[in-house]
Design a protein around this motif. Structure first.
Motif, PDB file in Angstrom:
ATOM      1  N   ILE A  61       0.872  -1.179   0.000  1.00 36.57           N
ATOM      2  CA  ILE A  61       0.000   0.000   0.000  1.00 36.57           C
ATOM      3  C   ILE A  61       0.906   1.224   0.000  1.00 36.57           C
ATOM      4  O   ILE A  61       1.879   1.276   0.764  1.00 36.57           O
ATOM      5  CB  ILE A  61      -0.920   0.025   1.242  1.00 36.57           C
ATOM      6  N   MET A  62       0.632   2.193  -0.876  1.00 35.70           N
ATOM      7  CA  MET A  62       1.506   3.364  -0.939  1.00 35.70           C
ATOM      8  C   MET A  62       0.756   4.670  -0.848  1.00 35.70           C
ATOM      9  O   MET A  62      -0.286   4.854  -1.475  1.00 35.70           O
ATOM     10  CB  MET A  62       2.298   3.342  -2.240  1.00 35.70           C
ATOM     11  N   ASP A  63       1.349   5.586  -0.091  1.00 38.97           N
ATOM     12  CA  ASP A  63       0.872   6.965  -0.020  1.00 38.97           C
ATOM     13  C   ASP A  63       1.532   7.718  -1.176  1.00 38.97           C
ATOM     14  O   ASP A  63       2.740   7.924  -1.185  1.00 38.97           O
ATOM     15  CB  ASP A  63       1.279   7.546   1.342  1.00 38.97           C
ATOM     16  N   ASN A  64       0.719   8.095  -2.156  1.00 38.00           N
ATOM     17  CA  ASN A  64       1.244   8.740  -3.371  1.00 38.00           C
ATOM     18  C   ASN A  64       0.959  10.243  -3.361  1.00 38.00           C
ATOM     19  O   ASN A  64       0.875  10.880  -4.407  1.00 38.00           O
ATOM     20  CB  ASN A  64       0.594   8.068  -4.591  1.00 38.00           C
ATOM     21  N   THR A  65       0.789  10.800  -2.153  1.00 37.31           N
ATOM     22  CA  THR A  65       0.363  12.193  -2.010  1.00 37.31           C
ATOM     23  C   THR A  65       1.298  13.181  -2.696  1.00 37.31           C
ATOM     24  O   THR A  65       0.857  14.075  -3.417  1.00 37.31           O
ATOM     25  CB  THR A  65       0.265  12.537  -0.508  1.00 37.31           C
ATOM     26  N   PHE A  66       2.596  13.056  -2.448  1.00 39.70           N
ATOM     27  CA  PHE A  66       3.521  14.075  -2.963  1.00 39.70           C
ATOM     28  C   PHE A  66       3.714  13.959  -4.477  1.00 39.70           C
ATOM     29  O   PHE A  66       3.837  14.963  -5.167  1.00 39.70           O
ATOM     30  CB  PHE A  66       4.887  13.967  -2.253  1.00 39.70           C
ATOM     31  N   ALA A  67       3.777  12.722  -4.990  1.00 38.20           N
ATOM     32  CA  ALA A  67       4.005  12.553  -6.431  1.00 38.20           C
ATOM     33  C   ALA A  67       2.737  12.869  -7.222  1.00 38.20           C
ATOM     34  O   ALA A  67       2.806  13.382  -8.339  1.00 38.20           O
ATOM     35  CB  ALA A  67       4.475  11.137  -6.727  1.00 38.20           C
ATOM     36  N   HIS A  84      -4.080   8.733  -1.010  1.00 35.54           N
ATOM     37  CA  HIS A  84      -3.679  10.141  -1.157  1.00 35.54           C
ATOM     38  C   HIS A  84      -4.279  10.951  -0.031  1.00 35.54           C
ATOM     39  O   HIS A  84      -5.449  10.759   0.302  1.00 35.54           O
ATOM     40  CB  HIS A  84      -4.251  10.751  -2.451  1.00 35.54           C
ATOM     41  N   SER A  85      -3.494  11.871   0.512  1.00 32.61           N
ATOM     42  CA  SER A  85      -4.100  12.961   1.252  1.00 32.61           C
ATOM     43  C   SER A  85      -4.466  13.974   0.180  1.00 32.61           C
ATOM     44  O   SER A  85      -3.594  14.638  -0.386  1.00 32.61           O
ATOM     45  CB  SER A  85      -3.109  13.577   2.244  1.00 32.61           C
ATOM     46  N   THR A  86      -5.759  14.076  -0.125  1.00 31.50           N
ATOM     47  CA  THR A  86      -6.169  15.027  -1.173  1.00 31.50           C
ATOM     48  C   THR A  86      -6.072  16.466  -0.685  1.00 31.50           C
ATOM     49  O   THR A  86      -6.195  17.404  -1.471  1.00 31.50           O
ATOM     50  CB  THR A  86      -7.615  14.744  -1.638  1.00 31.50           C
ATOM     51  N   THR A  87      -5.856  16.613   0.633  1.00 28.12           N
ATOM     52  CA  THR A  87      -5.639  17.928   1.244  1.00 28.12           C
ATOM     53  C   THR A  87      -4.454  18.643   0.599  1.00 28.12           C
ATOM     54  O   THR A  87      -4.357  19.859   0.663  1.00 28.12           O
ATOM     55  CB  THR A  87      -5.343  17.722   2.752  1.00 28.12           C
ATOM     56  N   GLY A  92      -4.856  21.436  -3.529  1.00 32.96           N
ATOM     57  CA  GLY A  92      -3.905  22.431  -4.011  1.00 32.96           C
ATOM     58  C   GLY A  92      -4.074  23.842  -3.484  1.00 32.96           C
ATOM     59  O   GLY A  92      -3.197  24.677  -3.660  1.00 32.96           O
ATOM     60  N   HIS A  93      -5.195  24.150  -2.867  1.00 29.16           N
ATOM     61  CA  HIS A  93      -5.428  25.537  -2.439  1.00 29.16           C
ATOM     62  C   HIS A  93      -5.864  25.611  -0.977  1.00 29.16           C
ATOM     63  O   HIS A  93      -6.446  26.597  -0.555  1.00 29.16           O
ATOM     64  CB  HIS A  93      -6.501  26.181  -3.322  1.00 29.16           C
ATOM     65  N   SER A  94      -5.642  24.577  -0.221  1.00 27.83           N
ATOM     66  CA  SER A  94      -6.040  24.482   1.195  1.00 27.83           C
ATOM     67  C   SER A  94      -7.504  24.837   1.425  1.00 27.83           C
ATOM     68  O   SER A  94      -7.820  25.587   2.340  1.00 27.83           O
ATOM     69  CB  SER A  94      -5.191  25.367   2.106  1.00 27.83           C
ATOM     70  N   VAL A  95      -8.393  24.306   0.603  1.00 31.12           N
ATOM     71  CA  VAL A  95      -9.808  24.590   0.859  1.00 31.12           C
ATOM     72  C   VAL A  95     -10.560  23.432   1.516  1.00 31.12           C
ATOM     73  O   VAL A  95     -11.607  23.647   2.108  1.00 31.12           O
ATOM     74  CB  VAL A  95     -10.571  25.063  -0.408  1.00 31.12           C
ATOM     75  N   GLY A  96     -10.021  22.203   1.431  1.00 28.08           N
ATOM     76  CA  GLY A  96     -10.758  21.102   2.054  1.00 28.08           C
ATOM     77  C   GLY A  96      -9.839  19.972   2.476  1.00 28.08           C
ATOM     78  O   GLY A  96      -8.910  19.615   1.758  1.00 28.08           O
ATOM     79  N   VAL A  97     -10.109  19.406   3.645  1.00 26.59           N
ATOM     80  CA  VAL A  97      -9.350  18.247   4.105  1.00 26.59           C
ATOM     81  C   VAL A  97      -9.979  16.992   3.494  1.00 26.59           C
ATOM     82  O   VAL A  97     -11.204  16.880   3.452  1.00 26.59           O
ATOM     83  CB  VAL A  97      -9.386  18.163   5.648  1.00 26.59           C
ATOM     84  N   GLY A  98      -9.162  16.086   3.001  1.00 26.44           N
ATOM     85  CA  GLY A  98      -9.737  14.861   2.443  1.00 26.44           C
ATOM     86  C   GLY A  98      -8.685  13.823   2.142  1.00 26.44           C
ATOM     87  O   GLY A  98      -7.487  14.081   2.232  1.00 26.44           O
ATOM     88  N   GLY A  99      -9.155  12.629   1.810  1.00 30.83           N
ATOM     89  CA  GLY A  99      -8.239  11.569   1.436  1.00 30.83           C
ATOM     90  C   GLY A  99      -8.940  10.601   0.505  1.00 30.83           C
ATOM     91  O   GLY A  99     -10.167  10.627   0.388  1.00 30.83           O
ATOM     92  N   CYS A 100      -8.172   9.791  -0.177  1.00 35.31           N
ATOM     93  CA  CYS A 100      -8.820   8.775  -0.997  1.00 35.31           C
ATOM     94  C   CYS A 100      -7.988   7.501  -1.049  1.00 35.31           C
ATOM     95  O   CYS A 100      -6.782   7.521  -0.762  1.00 35.31           O
ATOM     96  CB  CYS A 100      -9.132   9.288  -2.401  1.00 35.31           C
ATOM     97  N   ILE A 101      -8.654   6.419  -1.362  1.00 35.90           N
ATOM     98  CA  ILE A 101      -8.000   5.122  -1.544  1.00 35.90           C
ATOM     99  C   ILE A 101      -8.287   4.681  -2.974  1.00 35.90           C
ATOM    100  O   ILE A 101      -9.436   4.764  -3.422  1.00 35.90           O
ATOM    101  CB  ILE A 101      -8.590   4.047  -0.592  1.00 35.90           C
ATOM    102  N   THR A 249       2.554  24.030   8.910  1.00 37.63           N
ATOM    103  CA  THR A 249       2.593  22.570   8.960  1.00 37.63           C
ATOM    104  C   THR A 249       2.062  21.991   7.661  1.00 37.63           C
ATOM    105  O   THR A 249       2.433  20.904   7.251  1.00 37.63           O
ATOM    106  CB  THR A 249       1.718  22.049  10.131  1.00 37.63           C
ATOM    107  N   HIS A 250       1.181  22.724   7.007  1.00 35.20           N
ATOM    108  CA  HIS A 250       0.619  22.277   5.734  1.00 35.20           C
ATOM    109  C   HIS A 250       1.728  22.241   4.665  1.00 35.20           C
ATOM    110  O   HIS A 250       2.748  22.913   4.787  1.00 35.20           O
ATOM    111  CB  HIS A 250      -0.506  23.222   5.321  1.00 35.20           C
ATOM    112  N   VAL A 251       1.506  21.481   3.618  1.00 36.46           N
ATOM    113  CA  VAL A 251       2.539  21.264   2.597  1.00 36.46           C
ATOM    114  C   VAL A 251       1.855  20.972   1.270  1.00 36.46           C
ATOM    115  O   VAL A 251       0.672  20.629   1.240  1.00 36.46           O
ATOM    116  CB  VAL A 251       3.457  20.086   3.041  1.00 36.46           C
ATOM    117  N   ALA A 252       2.610  21.145   0.175  1.00 33.72           N
ATOM    118  CA  ALA A 252       2.115  20.769  -1.154  1.00 33.72           C
ATOM    119  C   ALA A 252       0.896  21.599  -1.542  1.00 33.72           C
ATOM    120  O   ALA A 252      -0.184  21.068  -1.788  1.00 33.72           O
ATOM    121  CB  ALA A 252       1.809  19.266  -1.199  1.00 33.72           C
TER     122      ALA A 252
END
Ligand SMILES: Cc1ncc(COP(=O)(O)O)c(C=O)c1O
Length: 307
Positions: A61-67, A84-87, A92-101, A249-252
């Motif tokens: 299982i891989m976290d592909n958030t940064f790539a 992915h942390s879709t956050t 891309g604009h810090s409007v919503g916290v989210g994730g996906c599989i 603390t936020h990134v990307a």
């Protein structure tokens, strides 16, 4: 995760396949890694870890958030499930916290049925259905979305889903810009006398360049890890002198931000503990946004003059 009964065995990215085999325990259920690690931005050797996971009958299982899906498709190299942390870039604009599989559907849970009873034995909360029998390749993602989302409540609000959908339309363009700007800035940082070291895998002399060329040849991401000479206090003075980057603390994100884990997120840890966790005490994580890279270089240059 410990409180949820989940234990983790940490291994180094550079581990040999033989050592890696020894790290598996009888109760190991999966191998987990980040395509590009946060905050050190090294590149995960997907094929090595996928082969080991499959030798031991468990998924990678891989976290592909940064790539992001733009720069790396881990499924091509044997990964089974991507998160992915879709956050981050996907929004891309810090409007919503989210994730996906994202489930490739390639892992054969039935072949290792005794390891995965949640998928291969009757689920009484759904009239005794067996996910692998009923849904085949889609067993895992069906259980995740029907049972675990129901039980944990990790559901995205419709408004946030709308924001994400809008953002996805520009992801490819944004990633290209994040990467070209970060590469330019990382190369510039390397020329600076007051900079101790720079990690950016898309530079030819980076130790992870060969892995980057293999797994994300279009580019990595906007995140650079580097250090200024002089230790924790100098790093703090340097960051406080920047005018164009948020200390964050936020990134990307579309906006440039930076973090010094030793004085922020990891401040409770000693230098020794940080090193053990793979985070150098002097590491600064600089996340290049969509601003003009020359403006960002000018800002970094004036902050370097302050130390
Ligand atoms: C690589 C990576 N994965 C996952 C997460 C968790 O993200 P979230 O805050 O969206 O839960 C983060 C957060 O920093 C991250 O950087």
């Amino acid at each position: 995760m410990k409180k949820m009964g989940i234990e983790v065995t940490f291994v180094d990215n550079d581990i040999t396949p033989e050592e890696l085999d020894k790290a598996f325990r009888p109760n190991t259920k999966c191998v987990f890694g980040e395509t590009i690690t946060n905050p050190t931005v090294s590149i995960f050797d997907i094929e090595k870890f996928a082969a080991a996971a499959h030798r031991h009958g468990v998924p990678l299982i891989m976290d592909n958030t940064f790539a992001t899906p733009i720069n790396c498709n881990p499924f091509k190299f044997g990964c089974d499930i991507v998160t992915h942390s879709t956050t981050k870039y996907i929004d891309g604009h810090s409007v919503g916290v989210g994730g996906c599989i994202v489930d490739s559907g390639n892992f054969d849970w039935s072949a290792n049925a005794e390891k995965f009873p949640g998928l291969t034995t009757p689920d009484e909360s759904y009239h005794g259905l067996i996910y692998t029998e009923k849904f085949g390749k889609a067993a895992y993602i069906t259980k995740a979305t029907s049972q675990l989302m129901r039980d944990f409540g990790s559901i995205q609000s419709p408004q946030n889903a709308f924001y994400l959908n809008v953002s996805l339309e520009s992801l490819a363009v944004r990633m290209a810009r994040h990467c070209s700007s970060a590469k330019k800035i990382a190369a510039w940082l390397k020329t600076q006398e007051k900079v101790a070291w720079v990690n950016y895998a898309d530079l030819e002399d980076d130790p992870h360049h060969a892995l980057q060329q293999k797994y994300c040849p279009k580019g990595t991401c906007g995140v650079i890890a580097f250090a200024v000479k002089g230790g924790r206090q100098t790093a703090i003075r340097f960051m406080d002198s920047l005018k164009l980057a948020f200390i964050d603390t936020h990134v990307a994100d579309a906006k440039t931000g930076l973090l010094h884990p030793a004085s922020h997120t990891h401040r409770q840890m000693t230098d020794e503990q940080l090193l053990e966790a793979g985070v150098a005490p002097d590491l600064i994580r600089y996340s290049v946004g969509l601003e003009d890279p020359d403006d960002l270089i000018a800002d970094l240059a004036q902050a370097l003059e302050q130390i």
